[in-house]
Design a protein around this motif. Structure first.
Motif, PDB file in Angstrom:
ATOM      1  N   GLY A 427       0.833  -1.195   0.000  1.00 13.80           N
ATOM      2  CA  GLY A 427       0.000   0.000   0.000  1.00 13.80           C
ATOM      3  C   GLY A 427       0.868   1.245   0.000  1.00 13.80           C
ATOM      4  N   ASN A 428       0.254   2.383  -0.205  1.00 15.75           N
ATOM      5  CA  ASN A 428       1.030   3.622  -0.282  1.00 15.75           C
ATOM      6  C   ASN A 428       0.619   4.661   0.756  1.00 15.75           C
ATOM      7  N   GLN A 429      -0.379   4.342   1.600  1.00 19.49           N
ATOM      8  CA  GLN A 429      -0.754   5.299   2.630  1.00 19.49           C
ATOM      9  C   GLN A 429      -1.479   4.620   3.782  1.00 19.49           C
ATOM     10  N   GLN A 430      -1.356   5.215   4.968  1.00 18.75           N
ATOM     11  CA  GLN A 430      -2.051   4.698   6.137  1.00 18.75           C
ATOM     12  C   GLN A 430      -3.508   5.130   6.123  1.00 18.75           C
ATOM     13  N   GLU A 431      -4.339   4.344   6.776  1.00 16.79           N
ATOM     14  CA  GLU A 431      -5.765   4.628   6.819  1.00 16.79           C
ATOM     15  C   GLU A 431      -6.273   4.529   8.259  1.00 16.79           C
ATOM     16  N   LEU A 432      -7.353   5.207   8.539  1.00 18.64           N
ATOM     17  CA  LEU A 432      -8.055   5.086   9.807  1.00 18.64           C
ATOM     18  C   LEU A 432      -9.446   4.533   9.551  1.00 18.64           C
ATOM     19  N   PHE A 433      -9.881   3.632  10.415  1.00 18.40           N
ATOM     20  CA  PHE A 433     -11.216   3.042  10.288  1.00 18.40           C
ATOM     21  C   PHE A 433     -12.169   3.685  11.300  1.00 18.40           C
ATOM     22  N   SER A 465       8.331   3.938  14.276  1.00 17.62           N
ATOM     23  CA  SER A 465       8.069   5.137  13.470  1.00 17.62           C
ATOM     24  C   SER A 465       6.755   5.008  12.700  1.00 17.62           C
ATOM     25  N   LEU A 466       6.456   3.814  12.196  1.00 14.50           N
ATOM     26  CA  LEU A 466       5.235   3.612  11.426  1.00 14.50           C
ATOM     27  C   LEU A 466       3.997   3.745  12.321  1.00 14.50           C
ATOM     28  N   VAL A 467       4.056   3.123  13.503  1.00 11.33           N
ATOM     29  CA  VAL A 467       2.934   3.219  14.444  1.00 11.33           C
ATOM     30  C   VAL A 467       2.790   4.653  14.948  1.00 11.33           C
ATOM     31  N   HIS A 468       3.916   5.318  15.159  1.00  6.62           N
ATOM     32  CA  HIS A 468       3.897   6.705  15.640  1.00  6.62           C
ATOM     33  C   HIS A 468       3.175   7.611  14.646  1.00  6.62           C
ATOM     34  N   GLN A 469       3.446   7.431  13.363  1.00  2.00           N
ATOM     35  CA  GLN A 469       2.783   8.243  12.343  1.00  2.00           C
ATOM     36  C   GLN A 469       1.284   7.964  12.300  1.00  2.00           C
ATOM     37  N   ALA A 475      -5.276   8.022  15.235  1.00  2.67           N
ATOM     38  CA  ALA A 475      -5.716   6.731  15.753  1.00  2.67           C
ATOM     39  C   ALA A 475      -5.783   6.769  17.280  1.00  2.67           C
ATOM     40  N   ASN A 476      -6.918   6.349  17.844  1.00  2.00           N
ATOM     41  CA  ASN A 476      -7.043   6.261  19.304  1.00  2.00           C
ATOM     42  C   ASN A 476      -7.335   4.838  19.767  1.00  2.00           C
ATOM     43  N   LEU A 477      -7.300   3.889  18.826  1.00  2.18           N
ATOM     44  CA  LEU A 477      -7.391   2.465  19.137  1.00  2.18           C
ATOM     45  C   LEU A 477      -6.591   1.717  18.073  1.00  2.18           C
ATOM     46  N   LEU A 478      -5.523   1.067  18.489  1.00  5.15           N
ATOM     47  CA  LEU A 478      -4.661   0.342  17.555  1.00  5.15           C
ATOM     48  C   LEU A 478      -5.092  -1.113  17.486  1.00  5.15           C
ATOM     49  N   VAL A 479      -5.191  -1.629  16.266  1.00  2.13           N
ATOM     50  CA  VAL A 479      -5.549  -3.035  16.068  1.00  2.13           C
ATOM     51  C   VAL A 479      -4.494  -3.676  15.170  1.00  2.13           C
ATOM     52  N   VAL A 480      -3.894  -4.745  15.680  1.00  6.06           N
ATOM     53  CA  VAL A 480      -2.852  -5.469  14.941  1.00  6.06           C
ATOM     54  C   VAL A 480      -3.430  -6.790  14.465  1.00  6.06           C
TER      55      VAL A 480
END
Length: 597
Positions: A427-433, A465-469, A475-480
């Motif tokens: 992918g080329n960009q982060q997304e928020l759900f 760094s990726l999670v920080h961005q 993002a206020n809830l991280l899902v792995v």
């Protein structure tokens, strides 16, 4: 003639006697010597063992700094025995020897802690054992280059004849900076290999792990090496057997800073651990589904319906327990969800017929002008309770040699052996759900409506760094989403689990980890481990997750320890050059002028 012959015989006897005495002296010296490569290899081996158990005891954590002491010991300690150490201080290593010792340390550590690479490659990469072992050796040799550079830098500094070079506190600071810089570079260069940073070893230590919210795992690595350097400054005078007066002068400053550093870490961590949650913190009940689908069967067409049935059945259990949102792991739906095989459509529709939002891993289809006309991607999607796809994220940081072949001109021949016929598309960009609308829950509509899920797929959670961005994006809830079944019953599962959960503590954001075979888990934004699943078990894990996202010092400033380490390193280099320049001026010829009267 007789006199000449006697002299000749006497001379030969004297020469033989001298040679014999020299050999005896060499043998005696060898008996007292400490083999530097052996010491560095053993230190690396025992450090690697620290990454094997799921959690290390506080006692072992106290032993950890001793493993780095050889990096700081004077060079002459290894070129002679401890008894002869005081009279052999002038012996120095070459630059190549210094680098080699550091390389041995890092290479052996990687061989030990990453041994799970061998069975993984052998079983799923379809390589013979010898080639799998060779692959691990090549990887370990590469990782050893970074510790080689650390030892190289330290030895160059120790060889300086200046006040700063002989100062143990400065040497400890330099060692910590070098280690931190190399650790960050290791995680970024050539796609990066961020696994098993030193700071992750504090996992499970309740009085230390909260410090990650300030300095991050990188800062904990800095602290461990810095403490090791100070510890060596206390050990060296003991080896030298110096007078009590000199011992106090040399070791007391380092010992004082050592105690102060350890005391500060525990006090600061304990204070953060006792910090209460904000009053009125809301929560959400989440269902994490761990399907434990065998990796050998997951991708077969005959097993697809069974996979979907398993996830639907476990999801119903979570719904009975009151789950308001469901999370399935990486590629839980191992087909292109937008274009599934016709025979699978009824089973897929039944599995996805859920009364709450679903966030799951799946396969994406990307049209490309290649010989097939398309490629695949590793995706995560969010579906509303009405079955509408609300968002999609495509994994950006793919696993080299697992999801794609890097440098195909060099490693392209591995495709036939590993079965990777085509690379996944990143992918080329982060997304928020945003899984909820305002009507999602009459009682908690505001809290649910504000949820912004930051999706992270497997390997990406290793990169601070990726999670920080992603958190800075909102993002206020991280899902792995992950699938660790690839690694079998090895140390890889908990290594990945621990490193993933560190991201939640650093950023102050609650995190949920959904894994196919374990470990799945839930951790609050304040570092409280709420729930952990078993490994290789089918489970429906329903947990109440506090929505306690809060700003930490690390979230605000990022990898500030790395930046400070880089500045200190450059500052010490500048001091070195200034001292070298000044010493050159002082040792230069003195010009005199004769005054004529």
């Amino acid at each position: 003639m007789i006199s000449l012959d006697t002299t000749k015989i006497t001379g030969e006897g004297t020469g033989q006697k001298l040679n014999s005495e020299r050999q005896d002296a060499r043998m005696k010296n060898r008996k007292g010597r400490v083999s530097a490569p052996l010491v560095f290899a053993l230190s690396g081996f025992f450090l690697g063992l620290f990454f094997i158990p799921e959690k290390i005891s506080p006692f072992l954590l106290g032993v950890l700094p001793f493993l780095f002491v050889p990096l700081f010991l004077p060079n002459a300690f290894f070129s002679s025995g401890a008894k002869e150490y005081h009279s052999n201080k002038k012996q120095e290593r070459t630059s190549g020897q210094s680098f080699f010792l550091g390389w041995i340390f890092g290479m052996v550590e990687a061989l030990t802690s990453l041994w799970w690479v061998v069975p993984t490659i052998k079983h799923f990469g379809h390589l013979p054992f010898i080639l799998a072992l060779l692959s691990l050796f090549i990887l370990s040799s590469y990782l050893g280059l970074f510790t080689g550079l650390v030892q190289f830098g330290l030895d160059i500094w120790k060889q300086k004849k200046s006040a700063s070079a002989s100062d143990p506190v400065t040497l400890s600071l330099l060692g910590a900076c070098l280690w931190t810089i190399m650790e960050v570079l290791r995680s970024e260069l050539f796609t990066g290999f961020p696994l098993n940073p030193l700071g992750d070893l504090i996992w499970g230590q309740k009085l230390l792990i909260p410090n990650a919210s300030i300095i991050g795992a990188t800062g904990m690595s800095f602290a461990i090496v810095f403490i090791s350097g100070l510890l060596s400054a206390v050990i060296v005078p003991i080896l030298e057997k110096i007078s009590p007066k000199r011992f106090r002068a040399q070791a007391f400053p380092a010992a004082s800073i050592l105690l102060l550093t350890v005391f500060t870490c525990f006090i600061m961590g304990g204070t953060l651990a006792k910090k209460p949650d904000k009053p009125g913190t809301q929560s959400i009940k989440v269902g994490v589904i761990q399907g434990n689908i065998p990796q050998d069967l997951k991708w077969t067409s005959q097993y697809l319906k069974d996979t979907l049935h398993t996830y639907h059945q476990l999801s119903e259990q979570a719904l009975i327990q009151g789950a308001k949102i469901l999370l399935w792991p990486e590629t839980a739906i191992p087909v292109v969800i937008d274009s599934p095989p016709r025979s699978l459509v009824p089973a897929l529709n039944k599995a996805l017929n859920l009364p709450v939002p679903l966030v799951t891993g799946t396969i994406g289809l990307v049209r490309e002008p290649n010989r097939f006309g398309f490629s695949f991607s590793n995706d995560a999607i969010v579906r509303s309770r009405n079955g509408e796809t609300l968002g999609r994220y495509t994994k950006m940081h793919l696993v080299p040699f697992g999801e794609y072949i890097p440098f195909p001109s060099i490693f392209g021949w591995l495709r036939e052996m590993t079965g990777i016929t085509g690379d996944l598309v990143p992918g080329n960009q982060q997304e928020l759900f945003t899984p909820f609308d305002q009507e999602a829950s009459p009682t908690n509509s505001d809290a649910y409506g504000r949820i912004r899920i930051g999706p992270i797929i497997c390997y990406e959670a290793m990169y601070p760094s990726l999670v920080h961005q992603l958190v800075l994006k909102g993002a206020n809830l991280l899902v792995v989403f992950t699938d660790d079944a690839w690694y079998g019953k090895t140390a890889a599962s908990h290594q990945l689990y621990q490193q993933t959960m560190m991201r939640a503590i650093e950023e102050g954001v609650p995190m949920i980890r959904a894994a196919n075979s374990g470990y799945s888990g839930v951790i609050s934004g304040r570092g409280e481990l709420i729930r952990t699943s078993g490994r290789f078990t089918k489970e429906s894990i329903t947990s109440t997750v506090p929505l306690d996202s809060h700003e930490t010092f690390y979230r605000k400033h990022g990898e500030w320890v790395f930046r400070i380490s880089l500045l200190i390193f450059l500052f010490l280099l500048a001091i070195r050059e200034m001292e070298f320049h000044n010493s050159g001026i002082k040792s230069g010829p003195v010009q005199t002028t004769n005054n004529k009267s």
